[in-house]
Design a protein around this motif. Structure first.
Motif, short mmCIF file in Angstrom:
data_model
loop_
_atom_site.label_atom_id
_atom_site.label_comp_id
_atom_site.label_asym_id
_atom_site.label_seq_id
_atom_site.Cartn_x
_atom_site.Cartn_y
_atom_site.Cartn_z
N ARG A 20 0.83 -1.21 0.00
CA ARG A 20 0.00 0.00 0.00
C ARG A 20 0.86 1.26 0.00
N ILE A 21 1.97 1.23 0.76
CA ILE A 21 2.87 2.38 0.78
C ILE A 21 3.43 2.64 -0.61
N ALA A 22 3.85 1.57 -1.29
CA ALA A 22 4.38 1.73 -2.65
C ALA A 22 3.32 2.30 -3.58
N GLU A 23 2.08 1.83 -3.45
CA GLU A 23 1.00 2.37 -4.28
C GLU A 23 0.77 3.84 -3.97
N LEU A 24 0.82 4.20 -2.71
CA LEU A 24 0.63 5.60 -2.33
C LEU A 24 1.79 6.47 -2.80
N GLN A 25 3.02 5.93 -2.77
CA GLN A 25 4.15 6.70 -3.28
C GLN A 25 4.02 6.95 -4.78
N ASP A 26 3.55 5.94 -5.51
CA ASP A 26 3.29 6.14 -6.94
C ASP A 26 2.22 7.20 -7.16
N THR A 27 1.18 7.13 -6.38
CA THR A 27 0.10 8.12 -6.47
C THR A 27 0.62 9.51 -6.14
N LEU A 28 1.45 9.60 -5.12
CA LEU A 28 2.04 10.89 -4.74
C LEU A 28 2.90 11.46 -5.87
N ALA A 29 3.64 10.60 -6.54
CA ALA A 29 4.47 11.06 -7.66
C ALA A 29 3.60 11.64 -8.77
N VAL A 30 2.47 11.01 -9.05
CA VAL A 30 1.56 11.53 -10.07
C VAL A 30 1.01 12.89 -9.63
N LEU A 31 0.61 12.99 -8.38
CA LEU A 31 0.10 14.27 -7.88
C LEU A 31 1.16 15.36 -7.95
N ASP A 32 2.39 15.02 -7.54
CA ASP A 32 3.48 16.00 -7.60
C ASP A 32 3.71 16.46 -9.04
N TYR A 33 3.67 15.53 -9.99
CA TYR A 33 3.85 15.87 -11.40
C TYR A 33 2.78 16.86 -11.85
N LYS A 34 1.53 16.55 -11.51
CA LYS A 34 0.43 17.43 -11.93
C LYS A 34 0.53 18.80 -11.25
N ILE A 35 0.88 18.82 -9.99
CA ILE A 35 1.03 20.09 -9.27
C ILE A 35 2.13 20.93 -9.91
N ASP A 36 3.26 20.28 -10.22
CA ASP A 36 4.36 20.99 -10.87
C ASP A 36 3.94 21.49 -12.25
N PHE A 37 3.16 20.69 -12.97
CA PHE A 37 2.67 21.08 -14.29
C PHE A 37 1.85 22.36 -14.19
N TYR A 38 0.89 22.38 -13.24
CA TYR A 38 0.04 23.55 -13.10
C TYR A 38 0.82 24.76 -12.59
N ALA A 39 1.76 24.55 -11.71
CA ALA A 39 2.58 25.66 -11.21
C ALA A 39 3.42 26.23 -12.35
N GLY A 40 3.97 25.35 -13.20
CA GLY A 40 4.75 25.80 -14.35
C GLY A 40 3.89 26.53 -15.37
N ALA A 41 2.68 26.06 -15.57
CA ALA A 41 1.77 26.69 -16.54
C ALA A 41 1.41 28.10 -16.10
N ARG A 42 1.28 28.30 -14.81
CA ARG A 42 0.95 29.64 -14.31
C ARG A 42 2.13 30.60 -14.46
N ARG A 43 3.35 30.08 -14.37
CA ARG A 43 4.55 30.93 -14.46
C ARG A 43 4.94 31.21 -15.91
N ALA A 44 4.51 30.40 -16.85
CA ALA A 44 4.91 30.57 -18.26
C ALA A 44 4.33 31.87 -18.80
N PRO A 45 5.15 32.63 -19.53
CA PRO A 45 4.62 33.89 -20.11
C PRO A 45 3.57 33.56 -21.17
N GLU A 46 2.63 34.43 -21.26
CA GLU A 46 1.60 34.22 -22.29
C GLU A 46 2.20 34.49 -23.65
N ARG A 47 1.87 33.64 -24.60
CA ARG A 47 2.36 33.80 -25.95
C ARG A 47 1.42 34.73 -26.72
N PRO A 48 2.01 35.57 -27.51
CA PRO A 48 1.13 36.45 -28.31
C PRO A 48 0.42 35.62 -29.38
N SER A 49 -0.73 36.05 -29.68
CA SER A 49 -1.52 35.35 -30.71
C SER A 49 -0.87 35.56 -32.06
#
Length: 151
Positions: free
Chosen positions: A120-149
């Protein structure tokens, strides 16, 4: 808490802090409920199913728990957190009452539970890694400059 004729095994990482010293440790069911976070109903059920068969009674029939009972309840609570089925916990308690010759079977029960917990711990660690990835993705998306159209 396991007690045999030759030793005591607290089944915990260290001695528990008890509200009262040994010898003055007579707790009512409501005091135990407040101390452990378990309900009085759960404590009575544990006794009824054989998970806590050694609870002493006063001359009026009122349950009187001891520090030893508190230690056992702390261990049972940990077993519940592992996901161990109640039937296995009751079996473990029965094995304790049967004596030292059941050490091997008790160990097997605990080792099986440990394997389940590690899985169960291993499963939770895998789940945590997925959550961390998604959190980092959203944090990076907010920091990225907007591209001009480009249209």
């Amino acid at each position: 808490m396991e007690t045999t004729s030759t030793r005591t095994d607290a089944c915990a990482s260290g001695p528990a802090a008890h509200p009262r010293p040994d010898g003055q440790d007579r707790y009512t069911i409501s005091e135990v409920a407040a101390f452990t976070g378990l309900t009085a109903h759960t404590l009575r059920w544990y006794e009824r199913i054989g998970l806590m068969p050694h609870v002493d009674r006063s001359h009026t029939g009122q349950r009187r728990f001891t520090n030893r009972d508190l230690d056992w309840l702390a261990f049972v609570t940990k077993l519940r957190l592992t996901g161990m089925p109640v039937a296995h916990m009751v079996r473990y308690a029965e094995l304790i009452r049967e004596g030292d010759h059941t050490f091997e079977e008790r160990q097997e029960l605990l080792e099986a539970t440990r394997r389940d917990v590690k899985t169960r711990i291993a499963e939770l660690q895998d789940t945590l890694a997925v959550l961390d990835y998604k959190i980092d993705f959203y944090a990076g998306a907010r920091r990225a400059p907007e591209r001009p159209s480009t249209s």
